[in-house]
Structure formats: structure tokens, C-alpha cells
Design a protein around this motif. Structure first.
Motif, mmCIF file in Angstrom:
data_model
loop_
_atom_site.group_PDB
_atom_site.id
_atom_site.type_symbol
_atom_site.label_atom_id
_atom_site.label_comp_id
_atom_site.label_asym_id
_atom_site.label_seq_id
_atom_site.Cartn_x
_atom_site.Cartn_y
_atom_site.Cartn_z
ATOM 1 N N SER A 127 0.839 -1.208 0.000
ATOM 2 C CA SER A 127 0.000 0.000 0.000
ATOM 3 C C SER A 127 0.869 1.251 0.000
ATOM 4 N N LEU A 128 2.024 1.207 0.682
ATOM 5 C CA LEU A 128 2.937 2.352 0.672
ATOM 6 C C LEU A 128 3.521 2.572 -0.717
ATOM 7 N N MET A 129 3.855 1.482 -1.395
ATOM 8 C CA MET A 129 4.379 1.584 -2.764
ATOM 9 C C MET A 129 3.330 2.178 -3.708
ATOM 10 N N LEU A 130 2.085 1.757 -3.562
ATOM 11 C CA LEU A 130 1.008 2.285 -4.401
ATOM 12 C C LEU A 130 0.787 3.771 -4.131
ATOM 13 N N LEU A 131 0.871 4.164 -2.852
ATOM 14 C CA LEU A 131 0.718 5.566 -2.488
ATOM 15 C C LEU A 131 1.849 6.415 -3.071
ATOM 16 N N LEU A 132 3.060 5.880 -3.019
ATOM 17 C CA LEU A 132 4.195 6.582 -3.625
ATOM 18 C C LEU A 132 4.026 6.679 -5.145
ATOM 19 N N GLY A 133 3.462 5.615 -5.732
ATOM 20 C CA GLY A 133 3.175 5.651 -7.171
ATOM 21 C C GLY A 133 2.169 6.730 -7.526
ATOM 22 N N LEU A 134 1.179 6.916 -6.654
ATOM 23 C CA LEU A 134 0.184 7.968 -6.877
ATOM 24 C C LEU A 134 0.836 9.355 -6.822
ATOM 25 N N TYR A 135 1.717 9.530 -5.838
ATOM 26 C CA TYR A 135 2.447 10.811 -5.760
ATOM 27 C C TYR A 135 3.319 11.025 -6.991
ATOM 28 N N ALA A 136 3.911 9.959 -7.487
ATOM 29 C CA ALA A 136 4.757 10.074 -8.681
ATOM 30 C C ALA A 136 3.928 10.514 -9.889
ATOM 31 N N VAL A 137 2.736 9.930 -10.024
ATOM 32 C CA VAL A 137 1.846 10.325 -11.128
ATOM 33 C C VAL A 137 1.434 11.784 -10.987
ATOM 34 N N PHE A 138 1.180 12.212 -9.750
ATOM 35 C CA PHE A 138 0.779 13.592 -9.494
ATOM 36 C C PHE A 138 1.877 14.572 -9.919
ATOM 37 N N PHE A 139 3.116 14.306 -9.503
ATOM 38 C CA PHE A 139 4.219 15.205 -9.860
ATOM 39 C C PHE A 139 4.524 15.155 -11.354
ATOM 40 N N LEU A 140 4.348 13.986 -11.959
ATOM 41 C CA LEU A 140 4.531 13.867 -13.410
ATOM 42 C C LEU A 140 3.465 14.679 -14.155
ATOM 43 N N ALA A 141 2.233 14.683 -13.628
ATOM 44 C CA ALA A 141 1.149 15.460 -14.249
ATOM 45 C C ALA A 141 1.424 16.959 -14.124
ATOM 46 N N ILE A 142 1.980 17.385 -12.996
ATOM 47 C CA ILE A 142 2.343 18.799 -12.834
ATOM 48 C C ILE A 142 3.430 19.179 -13.832
ATOM 49 N N LEU A 143 4.443 18.331 -13.959
ATOM 50 C CA LEU A 143 5.524 18.589 -14.917
ATOM 51 C C LEU A 143 4.988 18.645 -16.345
ATOM 52 N N ASP A 144 4.065 17.746 -16.672
ATOM 53 C CA ASP A 144 3.461 17.727 -18.007
ATOM 54 C C ASP A 144 2.666 19.008 -18.272
ATOM 55 N N ALA A 145 1.948 19.510 -17.256
ATOM 56 C CA ALA A 145 1.188 20.760 -17.410
ATOM 57 C C ALA A 145 2.125 21.950 -17.613
ATOM 58 N N ILE A 146 3.262 21.947 -16.929
ATOM 59 C CA ILE A 146 4.244 23.032 -17.097
ATOM 60 C C ILE A 146 4.827 23.011 -18.506
ATOM 61 N N VAL A 147 5.143 21.806 -18.996
ATOM 62 C CA VAL A 147 5.657 21.679 -20.367
ATOM 63 C C VAL A 147 4.615 22.134 -21.370
ATOM 64 N N CYS A 148 3.348 21.770 -21.136
ATOM 65 C CA CYS A 148 2.258 22.191 -22.028
ATOM 66 C C CYS A 148 2.149 23.713 -22.044
ATOM 67 N N TRP A 149 2.229 24.344 -20.878
ATOM 68 C CA TRP A 149 2.159 25.807 -20.804
ATOM 69 C C TRP A 149 3.325 26.442 -21.556
ATOM 70 N N TRP A 150 4.513 25.884 -21.392
ATOM 71 C CA TRP A 150 5.696 26.430 -22.062
ATOM 72 C C TRP A 150 5.537 26.359 -23.583
ATOM 73 N N LEU A 151 5.005 25.225 -24.071
ATOM 74 C CA LEU A 151 4.819 25.056 -25.521
ATOM 75 C C LEU A 151 3.728 25.978 -26.062
ATOM 76 N N VAL A 152 2.612 26.042 -25.351
ATOM 77 C CA VAL A 152 1.495 26.855 -25.850
ATOM 78 C C VAL A 152 1.824 28.339 -25.751
ATOM 79 N N ARG A 153 2.617 28.735 -24.749
ATOM 80 C CA ARG A 153 2.993 30.145 -24.623
ATOM 81 C C ARG A 153 3.849 30.598 -25.806
ATOM 82 N N ARG A 154 4.769 29.750 -26.237
ATOM 83 C CA ARG A 154 5.583 30.086 -27.417
ATOM 84 C C ARG A 154 4.709 30.275 -28.644
#
Length: 199
Positions: A127-154
Motif C-alpha cells: 500500500s505504501l508503494m502504491l501511495l508513492l506511485g500515486l504521488y509520482a503520477v501527481f508530480f509527473l502530471a504537474i511537470l506535463d502541465a508546465i511543459v504544455c504551458w511552455w509550448l502553448v505560450r511560445r
């Protein structure tokens, strides 16, 4: 010989006629009281039920038009937050790509159910591994949104110019919230297909 004084001379000379007024409005100017009385109207309507029903009908019609605009993308009835070609471009760009944030909500619900299921059986390590996996997906989604903003802003700077884009305010949160929402739940609804990026 009769002498005339100034008073007699003034009485004998005829007074000149006043010049005729040219281009008048053709009616008398209303008195101030009359003008104010004409502008007065009751603050409280005489028929309250009818006024209430009319106001409700207007409100319902405005909501209906806005809801329809949210589905069809009609710029005229969209709320101010979504109006304008810049925001339309942002929506179309985000809707055309696959975002990690789209998966975060359903994945987090599924993982939370699994975590609670394993915690009741005593498998705390898994359950701890799954919870850490959820946090990893969350931070990856934030990074993906930042990359999307950078691309669309250009793209926005190239298409609309820096000044017009900056006049729209902070668009990052607009991109961020749309990236984290499921495609079918996005409002206004997507008007482009996947990979159909705006020009």
C-alpha cells in the motif's frame, strides 16, 4: 418752434422688431418639474409576480444560452473567463494533446481503493508503494502541465504577440486546470480532435 426733448424723441422713433428665430425645435421647452416627473418610474413594480417571473425567465434564458455555448464553443455567450481568441487557442491546443493530468483523477480513485483494501489485509508495504506511485503520477502530471504551458505560450507569442497574450492575465492556471480535467468533463467542451492542433 417746438423743441423736443430726448424722451419725446425716444417715444416717436419706432422700436426695431426682434429678429425672427431660425431653426427652432418647434415646441416649448418643458418645465423642470415636468421633465423630472416624466423620468420618474416606480422602484418597486406594481405587479411583483409578473416582474419576478420575467426576471426568472431572463435568467433562465441567459443560463440556457451559456450552457449551449459551453457545448458548442459559441464565443458570444461564453463567460468572460473563456472569451477571446487567445483562450480559444489555449483550449484547442490542450484538447488536441494527451495530458498525464487526465489520468490522475481516475487513477487516484482506483489506487486509493486498492490502498485501503491492502491496508485492511495487513500489506502495508504494498500500500505504501502504491501511495508513492500515486504521488509520482501527481508530480509527473504537474511537470506535463508546465511543459504544455511552455509550448502553448511560445505559440501564443508567435501568433498573437507578447502584449496581447500578457493582457489576458495569468494563463498558466487556465492551462493547468484544463490539463488536469478529464477531456469529456472539460467546459467549454473540446471543439477539436486529438492531434488536431490549432495553426
Amino acid at each position: 418752434m417746438k423743441l423736443f426733448n430726448k424722451r419725446d424723441a425716444a417715444q416717436d422713433t419706432p422700436e426695431p422688431a426682434p429678429p425672427a428665430k431660425v431653426g427652432g425645435k418647434g415646441r416649448a421647452t418643458p418645465k423642470r418639474k415636468e421633465a423630472e416627473a416624466r423620468r420618474l418610474h416606480p422602484v418597486v413594480p406594481t405587479d411583483r409576480k409578473a416582474a419576478k417571473a420575467e426576471a426568472r425567465a431572463r435568467r433562465d434564458e441567459a443560463w440556457r444560452l451559456q450552457d449551449e455555448a459551453m457545448r458548442t464553443g459559441n464565443e458570444r455567450y461564453l463567460p468572460p473567463r473563456d472569451k477571446g481568441p487567445v483562450r480559444r487557442y489555449v483550449r484547442d491546443y490542450v484538447d488536441a494533446r494527451y495530458s498525464v493530468g487526465e489520468l490522475f483523477l481516475p487513477l487516484s480513485i482506483a489506487l486509493m481503493i486498492i490502498v485501503f483494501g491492502f491496508s485492511s489485509t495487513g500489506s502495508s508495504g504494498l500500500s505504501l508503494m502504491l501511495l508513492l506511485g500515486l504521488y509520482a503520477v501527481f508530480f509527473l502530471a504537474i511537470l506535463d502541465a508546465i511543459v504544455c504551458w511552455w509550448l502553448v505560450r511560445r505559440r501564443l507569442y508567435a501568433k498573437f504577440g507578447v502584449e496581447e497574450v500578457k493582457a489576458q492575465g495569468v494563463l498558466f492556471w487556465y492551462v493547468f486546470s484544463r490539463c488536469f480535467n478529464l477531456r469529456r468533463l472539460r467546459r467549454p467542451s473540446p471543439q477539436v480532435r486529438r492531434r488536431q492542433y490549432p495553426s
